[in-house]
Scaffold this active site. Structure first.
Site, PDB file in Angstrom:
ATOM      1  CE  LYS A  23      -1.741   1.638   4.046  1.00 50.63           C
ATOM      2  NZ  LYS A  23      -1.404   3.059   4.223  1.00 50.63           N
ATOM      3  CG  ASN A  24       2.528   2.652   3.522  1.00 48.12           C
ATOM      4  OD1 ASN A  24       1.340   2.933   3.346  1.00 48.12           O
ATOM      5  ND2 ASN A  24       3.049   2.480   4.725  1.00 48.12           N
ATOM      6  NE  ARG A  93       0.730  12.504   7.064  1.00 48.66           N
ATOM      7  CZ  ARG A  93       1.105  13.619   7.649  1.00 48.66           C
ATOM      8  NH1 ARG A  93       0.221  14.448   8.138  1.00 48.66           N
ATOM      9  NH2 ARG A  93       2.377  13.937   7.741  1.00 48.66           N
ATOM     10  CB  CYS A 117      -4.403   6.092  11.118  1.00 47.88           C
ATOM     11  SG  CYS A 117      -4.958   4.616  10.278  1.00 47.88           S
ATOM     12  NE  ARG A 122      -0.093  10.377  10.390  1.00 46.84           N
ATOM     13  CZ  ARG A 122      -0.420   9.273   9.709  1.00 46.84           C
ATOM     14  NH1 ARG A 122      -1.606   8.753   9.833  1.00 46.84           N
ATOM     15  NH2 ARG A 122       0.452   8.702   8.896  1.00 46.84           N
ATOM     16  CG  ASP A 308       2.812   1.460   9.620  1.00 44.58           C
ATOM     17  OD1 ASP A 308       2.541   2.404  10.369  1.00 44.58           O
ATOM     18  OD2 ASP A 308       2.845   1.571   8.379  1.00 44.58           O
ATOM     19  NE  ARG A 400      -7.127   4.418   5.755  1.00 49.60           N
ATOM     20  CZ  ARG A 400      -6.302   5.146   6.500  1.00 49.60           C
ATOM     21  NH1 ARG A 400      -6.556   5.317   7.756  1.00 49.60           N
ATOM     22  NH2 ARG A 400      -5.247   5.703   5.960  1.00 49.60           N
TER      23      ARG A 400
HETATM   24  C1  UD1 Z   1       4.208   6.831   6.320  1.00 52.79           C
HETATM   25  C2  UD1 Z   1       3.366   5.594   6.143  1.00 52.79           C
HETATM   26  C3  UD1 Z   1       2.823   5.124   7.485  1.00 52.79           C
HETATM   27  C4  UD1 Z   1       3.966   4.929   8.484  1.00 52.79           C
HETATM   28  C5  UD1 Z   1       4.837   6.180   8.548  1.00 52.79           C
HETATM   29  C6  UD1 Z   1       6.074   5.993   9.394  1.00 52.79           C
HETATM   30  C7  UD1 Z   1       2.493   5.911   3.919  1.00 52.79           C
HETATM   31  C8  UD1 Z   1       1.303   6.153   3.060  1.00 52.79           C
HETATM   32  N1  UD1 Z   1       2.274   5.895   5.249  1.00 52.79           N
HETATM   33  O1  UD1 Z   1       3.341   7.841   6.858  1.00 52.79           O
HETATM   34  O2  UD1 Z   1       2.155   3.886   7.283  1.00 52.79           O
HETATM   35  O3  UD1 Z   1       3.425   4.704   9.766  1.00 52.79           O
HETATM   36  O4  UD1 Z   1       5.272   6.547   7.222  1.00 52.79           O
HETATM   37  O5  UD1 Z   1       6.838   4.931   8.924  1.00 52.79           O
HETATM   38  O6  UD1 Z   1       3.584   5.682   3.442  1.00 52.79           O
HETATM   39  N2  UD1 Z   1       6.029  14.712  10.590  1.00 52.79           N
HETATM   40  C9  UD1 Z   1       6.136  16.058  10.882  1.00 52.79           C
HETATM   41  N3  UD1 Z   1       6.038  16.943   9.845  1.00 52.79           N
HETATM   42  C10 UD1 Z   1       5.851  16.548   8.544  1.00 52.79           C
HETATM   43  C11 UD1 Z   1       5.767  15.161   8.272  1.00 52.79           C
HETATM   44  C12 UD1 Z   1       5.853  14.265   9.317  1.00 52.79           C
HETATM   45  O7  UD1 Z   1       6.294  16.464  12.037  1.00 52.79           O
HETATM   46  O8  UD1 Z   1       5.788  17.399   7.658  1.00 52.79           O
HETATM   47  C13 UD1 Z   1       6.093  13.735  11.703  1.00 52.79           C
HETATM   48  C14 UD1 Z   1       4.746  13.008  11.875  1.00 52.79           C
HETATM   49  O9  UD1 Z   1       3.858  13.765  12.656  1.00 52.79           O
HETATM   50  C15 UD1 Z   1       5.144  11.718  12.535  1.00 52.79           C
HETATM   51  C16 UD1 Z   1       6.532  11.455  11.941  1.00 52.79           C
HETATM   52  O10 UD1 Z   1       6.975  12.684  11.372  1.00 52.79           O
HETATM   53  O11 UD1 Z   1       5.261  11.879  13.931  1.00 52.79           O
HETATM   54  C17 UD1 Z   1       6.528  10.376  10.886  1.00 52.79           C
HETATM   55  O12 UD1 Z   1       5.698  10.752   9.834  1.00 52.79           O
HETATM   56  P1  UD1 Z   1       6.005  10.347   8.322  1.00 52.79           P
HETATM   57  O13 UD1 Z   1       7.310   9.606   8.238  1.00 52.79           O
HETATM   58  O14 UD1 Z   1       5.818  11.558   7.499  1.00 52.79           O
HETATM   59  O15 UD1 Z   1       4.839   9.340   8.049  1.00 52.79           O
HETATM   60  P2  UD1 Z   1       3.795   9.356   6.856  1.00 52.79           P
HETATM   61  O16 UD1 Z   1       4.495   9.660   5.586  1.00 52.79           O
HETATM   62  O17 UD1 Z   1       2.607  10.144   7.243  1.00 52.79           O
END
Ligand code: UD1
Length: 424
Positions: A23-24, A93, A117, A122, A308, A400
């Site tokens: 998925k990711n 997201r 989620c 986030r 995850d 999802r």
């Molecule tokens: C992706 C994955 C999700 C996984 C996560 C961490 C997808 C679609 N989803 O989510 O399944 O749990 O990686 O491996 O690929 N953050 C900030 N600012 C930002 C972006 C992120 O502070 O601009 C923080 C987030 O709040 C969180 C952390 O960074 O605490 C990790 O987020 P991120 O690595 O961005 O995860 P996702 O890309 O949302």
């Protein structure tokens, strides 16, 4: 109409499953197809609700995105709209990944905040900060976010303050079609980043270093198309491995990359599971006796233990003979499933980022609720070990990330069913 997953526990698992595409990986690839001027065909794409949300976004902005068997075919189009549709954006997201490609193509993009989620705050500040450095302006109009770059985006040398998976993907997508060269430092190293870069390269982009912390991109104004097979889903693989650890028995995981989820396999092995690698794409996981606790596990960015998989491992350890704890260093609210675990008789306590697990003698069936995708899947794994029937309400969260979780577990011998519930 809400959905529920019903599981009657107490049967050891047995059998073999093929792991679907990740998925990711699929979600960013669908966002990336906005940059392509030729057709994109993604193969073996699971029927997930998040995939459907992405195809709905593509359709809303003017693309044709349709299923052909297990493939998804995206056909290029002159973009009709720079406004992302609120429904799919506010419930996922990964919709944030459409910002950069639409901005690059249209010079403008307008959206509401992405949903998904509820794992804690986030923010998308890193995505936005990187795009601003590339020449975009950011405006908020009530709850609408508007990014503009009428003269296009330009390359940058940029250090991410945290190796966010999504922000790395956003900036990789933006840089692929920006003017000049980009260097991303402190980038996320997850395998799905490398997969996205491989896809962009197959479409004509010039990228080196993806999968490591420094990525170099030489911008191209236009990308072609590609036929691409996304990598196997390491979290679905971890789910099956943890299901065996929870229920007992054995399962062979085919078409997986065991090294991509090796921290999960290592934790299960430490707890007493048998793990046998069978070549580069196959692994067999078995549990015969009772597991033992494994002390504290910390999640982290790749190649650390994946956040995850934290609730999935927790489910497997509920009836271990000694204590464990899991500290999620990435999200604040990873363990919303703890209430469901407790309703099944587990001895758990969630405090902040940490879930403490003390040995439970046995679990029993209960009516529980899936609060999020992986937490919901974790409740299903706990239910496999519980005596009697467990009904997991709001199972749409699970859909999802799992095409048909009831069938996945049934193929391994579990007694499961999915049912539609009428919400009054
Ligand atoms: C992706 C994955 C999700 C996984 C996560 C961490 C997808 C679609 N989803 O989510 O399944 O749990 O990686 O491996 O690929 N953050 C900030 N600012 C930002 C972006 C992120 O502070 O601009 C923080 C987030 O709040 C969180 C952390 O960074 O605490 C990790 O987020 P991120 O690595 O961005 O995860 P996702 O890309 O949302």
């Amino acid at each position: 109409m809400s959905k529920a997953l019903v599981i009657t526990g107490g049967r050891p698992l047995s059998g073999s499953v093929e792991i679907p595409s990740a998925k990711n990986s699929v979600l960013p690839l669908l966002a990336a197809s906005v940059l392509c001027t030729q057709p994109v065909r993604l193969t073996r794409v699971p029927r997930l609700s998040d995939v459907m949300r992405c195809t709905a976004i593509l359709e809303a902005i003017g693309f044709s995105a349709r299923r052909e068997g297990t493939d998804i075919l995206v056909e290029p189009a002159a973009l009709r709209s720079a406004n992302l549709p609120t429904g799919p954006v506010s419930s996922m997201r990964a919709s944030v990944l459409f910002l950069a490609p639409v901005l690059a193509r249209m010079g403008r993009v307008e959206t509401c905040m992405p949903g998904g989620c509820r794992l804690g705050p986030r923010p998308i500040d890193i995505h936005l900060d990187g795009l601003v450095h590339m020449g975009a302006t950011v405006k908020w109009k009530a709850d609408r976010l508007i990014l503009e770059a009428p003269r296009g985006l330009h390359g940058i040398d940029y250090t991410l303050r945290f190796p966010s998976v999504g922000a790395t993907e956003t900036l990789l997508l933006a840089a692929a079609c920006a003017r000049g060269a980009t260097v991303l430092r402190g980038a996320a190293c997850e395998p799905e980043i490398r997969d996205l870069a491989e896809f962009l390269k197959a479409c004509g982009a010039s990228i080196t270093g993806a999968g490591g912390p420094v990525i170099c991109i030489s911008g191209r104004r236009e990308l072609g198309g590609a036929v691409f097979s996304p990598l196997p889903d390491r979290i679905v693989a971890a789910t099956v491995a943890c299901a065996v650890a929870s229920a007992g028995g054995q399962a062979t995981l085919r078409r997986c990359d065991p090294f991509a989820f090796s921290p999960v396999l290592a934790a299960l092995q430490q707890a007493g599971c048998e793990v046998e690698l069978r070549g580069a794409e196959e692994v067999c996981v078995a549990r015969t006796g009772q597991l033992k606790g494994i002390g504290r596990v910390f999640t982290g960015v790749y190649p650390g233990f994946p956040t995850d998989a934290a609730p999935l491992l927790a489910a497997a350890l509920l009836c271990a003979a000694s204590e464990s704890s899991i500290e999620d260093t990435v999200f604040e609210n990873r363990f919303s499933c703890s209430a469901g675990f407790a309703a099944m008789g587990a001895e758990v306590e969630a405090a902040g980022h940490v879930l403490e697990i003390r040995p439970a003698k046995r679990l029993h069936g209960a009516h529980v609720r899936a609060g999020d995708l992986r937490g919901g899947a974790a409740l299903a794994l706990a239910a496999l070990a519980a005596e009697g029937e467990t009904e997991i309400a709001e199972a749409e969260h699970i859909l999802r990330g799992y095409e048909d979780p009831a069938r996945l577990l049934r193929d391994l011998g579990a007694k499961t069913a999915q049912k539609n519930e009428t919400v009054s």
